[in-house]
Design a protein around this motif. Structure first.
Motif, PDB file in Angstrom:
ATOM      1  N   TYR A   1      53.067  30.397  45.687  1.00 26.19           N
ATOM      2  CA  TYR A   1      53.001  29.077  45.049  1.00 26.19           C
ATOM      3  C   TYR A   1      51.557  28.589  45.042  1.00 26.19           C
ATOM      4  O   TYR A   1      50.679  29.191  45.681  1.00 26.19           O
ATOM      5  N   PHE A   2      51.316  27.495  44.340  1.00 27.20           N
ATOM      6  CA  PHE A   2      49.992  26.878  44.398  1.00 27.20           C
ATOM      7  C   PHE A   2      50.127  25.362  44.400  1.00 27.20           C
ATOM      8  O   PHE A   2      51.148  24.799  43.982  1.00 27.20           O
ATOM      9  N   SER A   3      49.075  24.715  44.908  1.00 31.78           N
ATOM     10  CA  SER A   3      49.011  23.254  44.960  1.00 31.78           C
ATOM     11  C   SER A   3      47.566  22.829  44.729  1.00 31.78           C
ATOM     12  O   SER A   3      46.641  23.419  45.299  1.00 31.78           O
TER      13      SER A   3
ATOM     14  N   PHE B   1      44.833  25.541  45.926  1.00 30.02           N
ATOM     15  CA  PHE B   1      45.284  26.361  47.044  1.00 30.02           C
ATOM     16  C   PHE B   1      46.409  27.267  46.551  1.00 30.02           C
ATOM     17  O   PHE B   1      47.412  26.789  46.012  1.00 30.02           O
ATOM     18  N   ILE B   2      46.238  28.572  46.758  1.00 38.77           N
ATOM     19  CA  ILE B   2      47.206  29.562  46.278  1.00 38.77           C
ATOM     20  C   ILE B   2      47.710  30.366  47.475  1.00 38.77           C
ATOM     21  O   ILE B   2      46.922  30.778  48.332  1.00 38.77           O
ATOM     22  N   THR B   3      48.998  30.578  47.521  1.00 38.31           N
ATOM     23  CA  THR B   3      49.587  31.384  48.586  1.00 38.31           C
ATOM     24  C   THR B   3      50.293  32.590  47.984  1.00 38.31           C
ATOM     25  O   THR B   3      51.053  32.445  47.017  1.00 38.31           O
ATOM     26  N   LEU B   4      50.028  33.764  48.541  1.00 35.04           N
ATOM     27  CA  LEU B   4      50.664  35.004  48.089  1.00 35.04           C
ATOM     28  C   LEU B   4      51.536  35.568  49.209  1.00 35.04           C
ATOM     29  O   LEU B   4      51.343  35.241  50.387  1.00 35.04           O
ATOM     30  N   ASN B   5      52.451  36.430  48.837  1.00 35.80           N
ATOM     31  CA  ASN B   5      53.347  37.084  49.794  1.00 35.80           C
ATOM     32  C   ASN B   5      53.005  38.575  49.813  1.00 35.80           C
ATOM     33  O   ASN B   5      53.400  39.321  48.929  1.00 35.80           O
ATOM     34  N   ALA B   6      52.240  38.997  50.829  1.00 40.14           N
ATOM     35  CA  ALA B   6      51.701  40.366  50.858  1.00 40.14           C
ATOM     36  C   ALA B   6      52.632  41.362  51.525  1.00 40.14           C
ATOM     37  O   ALA B   6      52.343  42.562  51.534  1.00 40.14           O
ATOM     38  N   THR B   7      53.726  40.903  52.083  1.00 33.43           N
ATOM     39  CA  THR B   7      54.625  41.808  52.795  1.00 33.43           C
ATOM     40  C   THR B   7      55.488  42.582  51.801  1.00 33.43           C
ATOM     41  O   THR B   7      56.033  42.004  50.863  1.00 33.43           O
ATOM     42  N   GLN B   8      55.603  43.875  52.037  1.00 30.37           N
ATOM     43  CA  GLN B   8      56.341  44.745  51.108  1.00 30.37           C
ATOM     44  C   GLN B   8      57.423  45.487  51.874  1.00 30.37           C
ATOM     45  O   GLN B   8      57.133  46.187  52.836  1.00 30.37           O
TER      46      GLN B   8
ATOM     47  N   HIS C   1      46.811  34.579  35.983  1.00 28.70           N
ATOM     48  CA  HIS C   1      47.179  33.408  35.166  1.00 28.70           C
ATOM     49  C   HIS C   1      46.820  32.100  35.874  1.00 28.70           C
ATOM     50  O   HIS C   1      46.251  31.180  35.270  1.00 28.70           O
ATOM     51  N   VAL C   2      47.114  32.022  37.158  1.00 28.76           N
ATOM     52  CA  VAL C   2      46.892  30.789  37.919  1.00 28.76           C
ATOM     53  C   VAL C   2      45.392  30.487  38.044  1.00 28.76           C
ATOM     54  O   VAL C   2      44.976  29.324  37.977  1.00 28.76           O
ATOM     55  N   LEU C   3      44.588  31.528  38.200  1.00 22.84           N
ATOM     56  CA  LEU C   3      43.139  31.308  38.302  1.00 22.84           C
ATOM     57  C   LEU C   3      42.519  31.026  36.934  1.00 22.84           C
ATOM     58  O   LEU C   3      41.586  30.231  36.826  1.00 22.84           O
ATOM     59  N   ALA C   4      43.040  31.657  35.906  1.00 17.58           N
ATOM     60  CA  ALA C   4      42.507  31.413  34.563  1.00 17.58           C
ATOM     61  C   ALA C   4      42.777  29.989  34.100  1.00 17.58           C
ATOM     62  O   ALA C   4      42.031  29.437  33.284  1.00 17.58           O
ATOM     63  N   THR C   5      43.834  29.382  34.611  1.00 12.94           N
ATOM     64  CA  THR C   5      44.206  28.025  34.189  1.00 12.94           C
ATOM     65  C   THR C   5      43.877  26.982  35.258  1.00 12.94           C
ATOM     66  O   THR C   5      44.380  25.863  35.202  1.00 12.94           O
TER      67      THR C   5
ATOM     68  N   TRP D   1      37.147  24.493  42.786  1.00 14.35           N
ATOM     69  CA  TRP D   1      37.262  25.464  43.873  1.00 14.35           C
ATOM     70  C   TRP D   1      38.636  26.126  43.876  1.00 14.35           C
ATOM     71  O   TRP D   1      39.610  25.563  43.378  1.00 14.35           O
ATOM     72  N   SER D   2      38.702  27.317  44.480  1.00 13.17           N
ATOM     73  CA  SER D   2      39.976  28.015  44.606  1.00 13.17           C
ATOM     74  C   SER D   2      40.004  28.765  45.939  1.00 13.17           C
ATOM     75  O   SER D   2      39.020  29.394  46.338  1.00 13.17           O
ATOM     76  N   VAL D   3      41.132  28.667  46.619  1.00 14.07           N
ATOM     77  CA  VAL D   3      41.334  29.295  47.931  1.00 14.07           C
ATOM     78  C   VAL D   3      42.667  30.013  47.897  1.00 14.07           C
ATOM     79  O   VAL D   3      43.682  29.434  47.486  1.00 14.07           O
TER      80      VAL D   3
END
Length: 635
Positions: free
Chosen positions: A257-259, A266-273, A307-311, A316-318
């Motif tokens: 998600y992002f906020s 602020f962007i959060t990713l789920n790296a667990t596979q 997409h989220v970074l392009a828009t 700033w972006s974290v």
């Protein structure tokens, strides 16, 4: 003739510690604030309760009227034989950059009122905290780390957590994590990414989703660009890919998600596979060109991240996630993450990539981002940190995942537990890492409390530089640099004084007014200055003794007041008006609040004032009466 004077505003200050700020009712616990996609105008709340009758948030601007917001019961849990219902609610229609108070409960039993502040609409300076894995030491190390971080950054807007908040997803572990977070969970924004230990015994992240409420702006077919085309058509691969994407609508929800907060996305990713939770219960058969779920899962997020970074409308972006793209501990490597995500980070020159998992410390850059000037780079900063009591061994400095993949560790550490304070202020982002705990055999010379690592990112006129401590960012031909060094803030103190001296507040000659004598005046202004780095709450109250004259006495209850504020850089709130006891009650014969400031208030001075209202019975004997008003400060 009756003359009345309130003599000598004699004061007696007392300092005392406030009561425990983390205590709540037994029926309300795990209260936490999590951001929406637009925290300027909305706010999410989550808590658990033993009451199954429904939950409500009461919300009001500080000093305003409250509204009720119905909460949804999102799930249930059991701990030590006690059943809990977990509630979440989201308030909308907030005013940006405004202080609010809220409490949660069931209508008959409530938590206490707490405060938070909605985000400003545009960029505005703020600080946030970054924690690596808490995981081990939740009852010992973790609370101390959080306390140290909050003392260092008492006005932080929130915290970013890079996964493995707990060791195994049991209710006891989650309860310990919340206990360690204390009031910071309930008064500031909490952004967390899941790690592999959140999945331990909880493959569907049930506990995660009952404890947190995050924006549902996760990846979907409309936000993953050309990758969505792989789910189109009538081939085995297309049908299976479509099934994965449909299933991941739930897997990614509240974990990816992002906020947007005051100039930062602020962007959060789920790296667990894990093929277990990534595979839907029903999967179409596939014999040709079948997708690998773990690889597709990482690609899925990479496409969404692009997409989220392009828009991104912010300066700033974290990004935060758990397993590092550049591992720091011995024997660890995540090539799938690195191959898919680093190109996106570099393409958009994301500012900070904050990770955990390796129980060591490392911070650096990709070599292609280096400039000709030592100590200055231009691209993303990659950081790995650890906030718990679990420690691994660093891979050798000259042969590790970083060096083997064209990246450089600027700073590395072993056997240290750290927290990071990150300040966002206009054209700069400043990162500081502090030692919160260290092992007995740690090779690091730093002591607990020391600054362990720091750097600054400067972004002006479309140009970005990352500079090491002590190195200035280059300036353009049309710029002139002005420099000043501000030392680290002292612990500070709470002091107050009476402006204009400690003299008599002369109410003059009382006037007969029907059934009483009336006199009015204004209390000498009281200036309260609070520079404590803890921003702990304080209050100043007053109580008056009897009015006396030549052996005669009249009760102090006949004095009332209406407090108000003068200059207010310290975030004070005026106390409630107290009526003269001639009308009702005990007046100021009973202690009453002149003013106060909540936890997390601004550091500075506030001037407290009050209109005085004295009403004496018409039967009182004439004379000049004096009384003493005693002011008491608690903080």
């Amino acid at each position: 003739m009756l003359a009345v004077a309130l003599a000598g505003t004699v004061v007696a200050a007392a300092l005392a510690l406030p009561g425990s700020a983390s205590a709540d009712t037994a029926n309300v616990s795990r209260v936490i604030l999590t951001p929406t996609a637009t925290p300027t105008e909305s706010q999410s709340f989550t808590w658990r309760s033993t009451d199954v009758g429904g939950g409500t948030v009461q919300l009001r601007p500080v000093g305003g009227s409250a509204v009720d917001i119905a909460a949804a019961a999102v799930d249930t849990s059991t701990l030590n034989g006690v059943d809990y219902t977990h509630y979440s609610a989201t308030a909308t229609g907030l005013t940006a950059d405004t202080a609010y108070e809220y409490r949660v409960g069931t209508g008959t039993e409530w938590s206490r009122w707490r405060q938070f502040r909605s985000a400003a609409k545009s960029a505005k300076p703020f600080e946030f905290l970054y924690y690596g894995d808490a995981q081990i030491g939740l009852e010992s190390t973790w609370p101390a780390v959080v306390a140290a971080a909050n003392a260092k950054a008492p006005n932080s807007a929130g915290s970013v957590h890079a996964g493995d908040l707990i060791d195994s997803s049991t209710q006891i572990q989650w309860t310990n994590w919340f206990a360690g977070m204390g009031e910071s969970a309930a008064t500031t924004q909490v952004l967390a990414a899941p790690g592999n230990h959140e999945y331990k015994n909880d493959g569907a992240l049930r506990n995660w989703k009952m404890n947190f409420e995050y924006p549902a702006n996760h990846p979907g077919l409309t936000t993953i660009g050309a990758l969505a085309d792989r789910a189109k058509g009538d081939t085995d691969a297309a049908r299976q890919t479509a099934a994965y994407f449909a299933h991941w609508d739930d897997v990614a929800k509240e974990t990816v998600y992002f906020s947007d907060f005051q100039g930062v996305r602020f962007i959060t990713l789920n790296a667990t596979q894990s093929t277990g939770y990534l595979t839907p219960a029903s999967l179409p058969a596939c014999a040709v060109d079948c997708p690998e779920p773990d690889a597709l899962w990482i690609e899925f997020q990479a496409a969404w991240l692009d997409h989220v970074l392009a828009t991104n409308p912010n300066k700033w972006s974290v990004v935060t996630f758990h397993q590092p793209v550049y591992s720091s501990a011995e024997g660890r490597d995540e090539p799938l993450l690195r191959d898919n995500w680093v190109p996106v980070f570099e393409k958009h020159s994301i500012d900070l990539v904050l990770m955990g998992h390796d129980h060591t410390y490392a911070r650096g850059y990709k070599n292609s981002d280096a400039t000709a000037t030592p100590g200055i780079t231009t691209g993303p900063v990659y950081a790995v940190s650890n906030s718990g009591a679990k420690h691994y061994t660093l891979a050798p400095a000259n042969d590790n995942v970083w060096t083997r993949n064209a990246a450089t560790q600027v700073r590395r550490g072993q056997g240290v537990t750290t927290y990071q304070v990150i300040s966002v202020n206009g054209d700069t982002v400043t990162y500081r890492s502090y030692v919160a705990e260290k092992t007995a055999n740690s090779p690091e010379p730093h002591k607990v409390g020391d600054l362990f690592d720091s750097f600054t990112i400067t972004k002006r006129n479309g140009t970005k530089f990352v500079t090491e401590a002590g190195i200035e960012a280059p300036v353009g031909d049309d710029e002139q640099r002005v420099k000043v060094t501000v030392p680290e803030r002292a612990p500070g103190e709470l002091v107050w004084s009476i402006d204009g001296g400690n003299g008599v507040v002369d109410l003059g000659t009382a006037k007969e007014s029907g059934d009483h004598f009336a006199a009015r005046g204004t209390l000498n202004p009281v200036r309260v200055t609070d520079t404590r780095i803890t921003s702990a709450p304080w209050s100043l109250s007053g109580q008056v003794g009897d009015f006396t004259s030549a052996g005669r006495a009249v009760g102090g209850k006949y004095l009332g007041w209406s407090p108000f504020l003068g200059d207010n850089a310290g975030g004070a709130v005026a106390g409630a008006a107290v009526a003269s006891g001639f009308l009702s009650g005990d007046g100021l014969a009973r202690s009453a609040t002149l003013g106060s400031a909540p936890a997390g208030h601004a550091a500075g001075s506030s001037v407290l004032r009050a209109d005085l209202d004295l009403r004496l019975p018409i039967t009182v004997a004439d004379g000049t009466y004096r009384a003493t008003l005693t002011l008491t400060a608690l903080g």
